[in-house]
Design a protein around this motif. Sequence first.
Motif, short mmCIF file in Angstrom:
data_model
loop_
_atom_site.label_atom_id
_atom_site.label_comp_id
_atom_site.label_asym_id
_atom_site.label_seq_id
_atom_site.Cartn_x
_atom_site.Cartn_y
_atom_site.Cartn_z
N GLU A 46 102.36 96.50 40.15
CA GLU A 46 102.29 96.32 41.40
C GLU A 46 102.78 94.79 41.78
O GLU A 46 103.70 94.36 42.60
CB GLU A 46 101.19 96.39 42.12
CG GLU A 46 100.96 96.29 43.64
CD GLU A 46 102.16 97.11 44.48
OE1 GLU A 46 102.75 98.32 43.83
OE2 GLU A 46 102.21 96.94 45.73
N LEU A 50 106.41 93.39 43.65
CA LEU A 50 106.16 92.65 44.87
C LEU A 50 106.84 91.29 44.76
O LEU A 50 107.66 90.82 45.67
CB LEU A 50 104.81 92.31 45.40
CG LEU A 50 103.99 93.57 45.83
CD1 LEU A 50 102.37 93.12 46.08
CD2 LEU A 50 104.60 93.95 47.27
N LEU A 66 105.22 83.78 49.29
CA LEU A 66 104.82 84.82 48.15
C LEU A 66 103.39 85.14 48.00
O LEU A 66 103.14 86.24 47.58
CB LEU A 66 105.40 83.94 46.91
CG LEU A 66 105.58 84.78 45.70
CD1 LEU A 66 106.40 85.84 45.65
CD2 LEU A 66 105.82 83.84 44.55
N VAL A 68 101.12 85.30 50.63
CA VAL A 68 100.59 86.34 51.36
C VAL A 68 101.05 87.78 50.89
O VAL A 68 100.32 88.67 51.06
CB VAL A 68 101.37 86.04 52.77
CG1 VAL A 68 101.16 87.32 53.53
CG2 VAL A 68 100.87 84.89 53.32
N LEU A 69 102.14 87.73 50.21
CA LEU A 69 102.91 89.05 49.84
C LEU A 69 102.09 89.58 48.70
O LEU A 69 101.50 90.86 48.73
CB LEU A 69 104.30 89.00 49.38
CG LEU A 69 105.12 90.08 48.96
CD1 LEU A 69 105.21 91.16 50.19
CD2 LEU A 69 106.50 89.66 48.23
N SER A 71 99.31 88.86 47.45
CA SER A 71 97.70 89.13 47.53
C SER A 71 97.35 90.49 47.93
O SER A 71 96.42 91.14 48.00
CB SER A 71 97.00 88.26 48.28
OG SER A 71 97.58 88.11 49.70
N THR A 72 98.42 91.21 48.41
CA THR A 72 98.26 92.48 49.15
C THR A 72 98.00 93.59 48.05
O THR A 72 97.24 94.45 47.92
CB THR A 72 99.58 93.19 49.75
OG1 THR A 72 100.47 93.26 49.00
CG2 THR A 72 99.75 92.30 50.99
N GLN A 75 94.32 93.65 47.44
CA GLN A 75 93.63 94.42 48.57
C GLN A 75 93.57 95.62 48.56
O GLN A 75 92.72 96.49 49.02
CB GLN A 75 94.37 93.80 49.91
CG GLN A 75 93.62 93.82 50.99
CD GLN A 75 94.07 93.19 52.18
OE1 GLN A 75 94.61 92.16 52.14
NE2 GLN A 75 93.94 93.79 53.45
N VAL A 76 94.60 96.35 48.12
CA VAL A 76 94.99 97.88 47.89
C VAL A 76 93.82 98.11 47.04
O VAL A 76 93.03 99.29 47.13
CB VAL A 76 96.22 98.24 47.35
CG1 VAL A 76 96.21 99.33 47.17
CG2 VAL A 76 97.28 97.89 48.58
N THR A 96 88.24 90.71 50.48
CA THR A 96 89.41 89.92 49.89
C THR A 96 88.75 88.68 49.76
O THR A 96 87.68 88.04 49.94
CB THR A 96 90.54 89.95 51.13
OG1 THR A 96 90.03 88.97 52.20
CG2 THR A 96 90.61 91.01 51.76
N ILE A 145 96.54 81.94 52.65
CA ILE A 145 96.09 82.65 51.54
C ILE A 145 96.86 81.95 50.44
O ILE A 145 98.02 81.55 50.34
CB ILE A 145 96.63 84.09 51.75
CG1 ILE A 145 95.96 84.92 52.88
CG2 ILE A 145 96.34 84.98 50.39
CD1 ILE A 145 96.78 86.28 53.30
N LEU B 69 92.79 98.62 53.51
CA LEU B 69 94.01 99.33 52.33
C LEU B 69 95.19 99.30 53.53
O LEU B 69 96.29 98.88 53.08
CB LEU B 69 93.65 100.63 52.29
CG LEU B 69 94.83 101.53 51.38
CD1 LEU B 69 94.85 100.98 49.87
CD2 LEU B 69 94.43 102.97 51.33
N ALA B 79 105.33 88.60 55.20
CA ALA B 79 106.00 87.40 54.33
C ALA B 79 107.14 87.53 53.92
O ALA B 79 107.79 86.57 53.87
CB ALA B 79 105.03 88.02 52.94
N MET B 83 110.05 84.78 54.36
CA MET B 83 111.05 84.19 53.47
C MET B 83 112.52 84.52 53.86
O MET B 83 113.26 83.59 53.84
CB MET B 83 110.98 85.10 52.41
CG MET B 83 109.52 84.92 51.50
SD MET B 83 109.33 86.37 50.27
CE MET B 83 107.79 85.93 49.87
#
Lengths: 408, 408
Positions: A46, A50, A66, A68-69, A71-72, A75-76, A96, A145, B69, B79, B83
């Motif tokens: 994953e 990303l 990056l 912010v992106l 780190s999801t 979180q999932v 988180t 983040i 989630l 994000a 960018m």
Amino acid sequence: MALIVQKYGGTSVASVERIKQVAERVAKFKMLGHQVVVVLSAMSGETNRLIKLAHDVQSPPDTRELDVLVSTGEQVTIALLAMALKDLGLKAKSYTGAQVRILTDNAHTKARILNIDEQHLRSDLQAGNVIVVAGFQGVDEHGNITTLGRGGSDTTGVALAAALKADECQIYTDVDGVYTTDPRIVPEARRLKTVTFEEMLEMASLGSKVLQIRSVEFAGKYKVKLRVLSSFQEEGEGTLITFEEDDNMEQAIISGIAFNRDEAKITVLGVPDTPGIAYQILGPVADANIDVDMIIQNVGANNNTDFTFTVHRNEYTRTLQLLRGMQAKIGAREVIGDDKIAKVSIVGVGMRSHVGIASNMFKTLAAESINIQMISTSEIKISVVIDEKYLELAVRVLHKAFGLEKAA
Amino acid sequence: MALIVQKYGGTSVASVERIKQVAERVAKFKMLGHQVVVVLSAMSGETNRLIKLAHDVQSPPDTRELDVLVSTGEQVTIALLAMALKDLGLKAKSYTGAQVRILTDNAHTKARILNIDEQHLRSDLQAGNVIVVAGFQGVDEHGNITTLGRGGSDTTGVALAAALKADECQIYTDVDGVYTTDPRIVPEARRLKTVTFEEMLEMASLGSKVLQIRSVEFAGKYKVKLRVLSSFQEEGEGTLITFEEDDNMEQAIISGIAFNRDEAKITVLGVPDTPGIAYQILGPVADANIDVDMIIQNVGANNNTDFTFTVHRNEYTRTLQLLRGMQAKIGAREVIGDDKIAKVSIVGVGMRSHVGIASNMFKTLAAESINIQMISTSEIKISVVIDEKYLELAVRVLHKAFGLEKAA
């Protein structure tokens, strides 16, 4: 009753099925009466997905965005594991990095943890919750983040264990512990019951990547009891990483053979043997953000000297071009290189109190006609650079020469 | 120079290519000297993918964890857009709901916004940044992540516009405005330049789902200038939603024909016409969490009455079973139902000052032999329930009867 921090990597949470298996393992520890904090990575693949998405939009991507992106990804997995735990009837709550408040500096994509506010976690633990924390991520003082860089989830696990004064930090991976060397090369390789912190550091930095180096340093600094275990085996006690030599019950002289084929060698021939020549050569290399590993300078004849160092293989061409560009300026005769090399190291705290280890290593390699190109030593390891094609042979004969297949 | 909030839905950010197109549109507004706040949904399909994943783990999933989630969906798009904006040379900064601090209540999966802390946004805007905010999400007073429910990104956009006192809130969708009716049914359907807030509310609640209802209510409450536009067309002024009838320059009597085929009809025949009978019937329906839309009670003969109401078609069987189970208790002769119905409504603020609208509607339907099963009216709409098979015909003849194909 103990407080245990368990960290599971990406392959351990790669699917709904695997996440449910992690939940069942956690449930067993809860049933034994322990308090459990779980730290998770993103599902394997994953984070790379990303990062690729980011590069499709902006290359190189802005590092704040990056973080912010990517780190999801964790979180999932924390949400899904919390659900799986609740599905088993346990109390669970996800956090988180920002929600815990894992405070870091603002060095996006490679941030360092400054402080962990563990108060909420502690009260949630006391209320009977399993705490599920997103690894690899934090938040800076302005609420941005941040991420800790590759393998940062190990660091999160150890840092949480330190902050909560946990009894043990268990790192679950796809291997069941630290081995004397890679079993794919030496089938007789043996799992170590214990390994010292310093040995583990050397093994990790030399390519036996079971744990992220920073997490081991962190564990050493805060005296966190760290154990490496397999998330795919029901039983097994893994490898305990200890911080006192006396804790190492096996007392072997050599604990393991590490190796690394990620390096390349650069040699600057015939430079004037004057003070400051090392800086003249390596200063521009450092300025170009190229990390240097081993460095050797031969005593020269005729006021000349040869200077050799290794860099990551990805930087080989760039380093070679850089040095050839300044060849005239530093008065070198020639700049040559080789990216078909490998580094093999024997590691062990027993070296401190034993002599003849180095000569045994050199003799063993000589017996197979393996030429040693560079040597570097530290208190608990001896590394040699050899032709890459002899790597497997060298590891095998050294493993045997030091009797690593036998339990101490 | 104006301050504009732009909200883009899932199809507008469904791919890297689309995200770059949004960035270019934002850049145009920046070049005109405007300040821009962008609110984004998740990539289309992503929220559903995450919800499915949750249900694979726990069914129904814990709502706190479900919000952790699904909120990752918007975190990914903000994000990526930030960018893309930086790639165009603009200053940009993404914000999750928690980072803005969009404070909501703790009703996970359907939270309501309580307050927005707009100070950081304002200073970032003044520093020349495009602000990119994750729609659909917020945070409760304890720092738990919440979501606003389906379509909640519209609400985020309007709420931000209200908090920032923006000059306009632009909602970009896959349609280029509000139409007199669905152009797939009536090719002559015409885009309205303006529509009043109340008409929009009726259109939205009746199935012309351009905007989420709550966002329109919110815009009305805070007098936010709301405009619906297409994200797939370069030009076009969309439809402006106004809050004063005088603003409606078109001054048509009827603004549009809405319709809905999501309902089913339940009729309870021959119940005693006594006080409290409506509550006896609808109380248990409400207790079963079934929403009732239209309700009609006929004047009865012989102290008996017939009671008819509509529910969502998904609840049809359950409602029928519920009422048949209590048929004896309430003394009803029979409980019948029909799920092959449709509701057609004419909507327009002009109704307030014009007579004969209803009779024109009924006459038009009668001329096509379309039987009217139920009627309900409000100040600015008249709804009828008819056999579903006549839906398209009814919409077409009404559209023509009220001259909606002609600009006013």
